[in-house]
Design a protein around this motif. Sequence first.
Motif, PDB file in Angstrom:
ATOM      1  N   VAL A 159      -3.258   4.973  -1.882  1.00  0.00           N
ATOM      2  CA  VAL A 159      -2.661   3.785  -2.508  1.00  0.00           C
ATOM      3  C   VAL A 159      -3.113   3.686  -3.969  1.00  0.00           C
ATOM      4  O   VAL A 159      -2.302   3.449  -4.870  1.00  0.00           O
ATOM      5  N   ALA A 160      -4.404   3.910  -4.213  1.00  0.00           N
ATOM      6  CA  ALA A 160      -4.919   3.809  -5.592  1.00  0.00           C
ATOM      7  C   ALA A 160      -4.230   4.827  -6.506  1.00  0.00           C
ATOM      8  O   ALA A 160      -3.954   4.538  -7.664  1.00  0.00           O
ATOM      9  N   GLN A 161      -3.920   6.021  -5.970  1.00  0.00           N
ATOM     10  CA  GLN A 161      -3.286   7.067  -6.798  1.00  0.00           C
ATOM     11  C   GLN A 161      -1.766   6.934  -6.855  1.00  0.00           C
ATOM     12  O   GLN A 161      -1.093   7.697  -7.524  1.00  0.00           O
ATOM     13  N   GLY A 162      -1.207   5.984  -6.081  1.00  0.00           N
ATOM     14  CA  GLY A 162       0.251   5.783  -6.106  1.00  0.00           C
ATOM     15  C   GLY A 162       1.032   6.889  -5.424  1.00  0.00           C
ATOM     16  O   GLY A 162       2.184   7.166  -5.759  1.00  0.00           O
ATOM     17  N   ASN A 210       2.773   4.136  -0.053  1.00  0.00           N
ATOM     18  CA  ASN A 210       2.296   2.894   0.545  1.00  0.00           C
ATOM     19  C   ASN A 210       1.795   3.250   1.939  1.00  0.00           C
ATOM     20  O   ASN A 210       2.383   4.108   2.605  1.00  0.00           O
ATOM     21  N   GLY A 262      -4.502  -3.301  -1.192  1.00  0.00           N
ATOM     22  CA  GLY A 262      -3.165  -2.696  -1.235  1.00  0.00           C
ATOM     23  C   GLY A 262      -2.799  -1.919   0.022  1.00  0.00           C
ATOM     24  O   GLY A 262      -1.666  -1.475   0.179  1.00  0.00           O
ATOM     25  N   ILE A 286       8.219   6.506  -4.110  1.00  0.00           N
ATOM     26  CA  ILE A 286       7.122   6.153  -3.195  1.00  0.00           C
ATOM     27  C   ILE A 286       7.629   5.779  -1.801  1.00  0.00           C
ATOM     28  O   ILE A 286       8.531   4.952  -1.655  1.00  0.00           O
ATOM     29  N   LYS A 313       1.956  16.225  -4.788  1.00  0.00           N
ATOM     30  CA  LYS A 313       1.502  14.849  -5.059  1.00  0.00           C
ATOM     31  C   LYS A 313       2.319  14.238  -6.202  1.00  0.00           C
ATOM     32  O   LYS A 313       2.694  13.056  -6.140  1.00  0.00           O
ATOM     33  N   HIS A 369       6.633   4.920   2.535  1.00  0.00           N
ATOM     34  CA  HIS A 369       5.678   4.153   3.339  1.00  0.00           C
ATOM     35  C   HIS A 369       5.230   5.009   4.528  1.00  0.00           C
ATOM     36  O   HIS A 369       6.047   5.373   5.375  1.00  0.00           O
ATOM     37  N   LYS A 410       4.849  10.783  -5.997  1.00  0.00           N
ATOM     38  CA  LYS A 410       4.729   9.591  -6.853  1.00  0.00           C
ATOM     39  C   LYS A 410       6.057   9.179  -7.476  1.00  0.00           C
ATOM     40  O   LYS A 410       6.209   8.042  -7.920  1.00  0.00           O
TER      41      LYS A 410
END
Length: 331
Positions: A36-39, A42, A65, A15, A8, A17, A12
Amino acid sequence: MSAIEKIKAKAKLNIKHIVLPEGSEPRTVQAAAQIVAQGIANVTLLGNSEEIAKVAAETSTDLKGVLIVDPAHSDKSADYAALLFELRKAKGMTTEQATELATKNTLYYGALMLKNGDADGMVAGAINSTGDVLRPALQIIKTAPGIKVVSSCFIMELEDKQWGDDGVMIFGDCAVIPNPSAEELAAIAIASAATGKQLVDMDPRVAMLSFSTKGSAKHDFVTKVQEATKIAHESAPDLKLDGELQADAALVASVGQLKSPGSTVAGQANVLVFPDLQSGNIGYKLVQRLAGAEAVGPIIQGLAKPVSDLSRGCSVDDVVSVVAITAVKAQ
Ligand code: ACO
């Protein structure tokens, strides 16, 4: 940090998609929001936007997002149908069939997004079988340059840290090729070692498993593993790989040195290559259930762009983890 936490963190850094074709499946919807919240990546969810919004409301999920695309109403569907027809017309696909698949089958739409460069990776399988997830990928995305065969492996994280690299091992192929030829088995070994290197920074030591060690038994099954070992040595001369080895000779130092003296792999293998899908699938599930190992995968290897399959029993956390793996493979 566990293997999956490291993956993970890697995701990050650059990033990517990722498209999730099972867009209205509740675990997928919740995972999309977390990813998405944790980056980590996408995300595009595929499906009917009203249905997706309903599932989000029912699961108290904030989809801020997260992109949502409905293949039935997308501007891109006509181009994707034309692309699919071009790719499959030699196999007998008609324009009508291509249009039907590109507008109504999100697994095909997702694979076409990857082929067209509109997404970097795809994750599905929470409600579709492995075969249904892989077929569009095999037909549309196809193998990476120089790679003949698509296969899979699992990252196995064992509680007992004496095995592999501090408890981390790679098992291949446990999900894709039912009865690999010697050439395919060699390719599985090389690809599994590469996945171990890429995802968990492993220095791979690959054991080609059998019920025989160095000719202790004679059978066509054993001959296949011996041939695969020879082919793998020729194709990847720098890879630490030994075979054929029984599982105890691969894992236990005293047995390994007795049965394959001087081997750099026997007794210290961190990548186990099973001779066929029956042994691979049974093997990983036994270790998962009886030894309580965390089994991350199947990680599909050999495609030109990464596609990952989920287990239908997956949790929201599993979807997040598999998306992270897919994103790292896309880097
Ligand atoms: N690598 C590369 N290409 C492949 C592979 C492969 N391993 N397998 C099939 N293809 C290609 C074929 O050449 C064909 O290409 P073409 O149509 O352009 O000529 C295309 O993919 C489709 O091939 P089919 O043979 O029609 O596909 P099939 O229906 O056999 O599906 C699949 C392939 C899905 C991988 C099949 O082998 C399969 O079902 N494997 C087992 C999956 C499974 O059930 N696993 C266990 C559960 S998973 C778990 O427990 C974690």
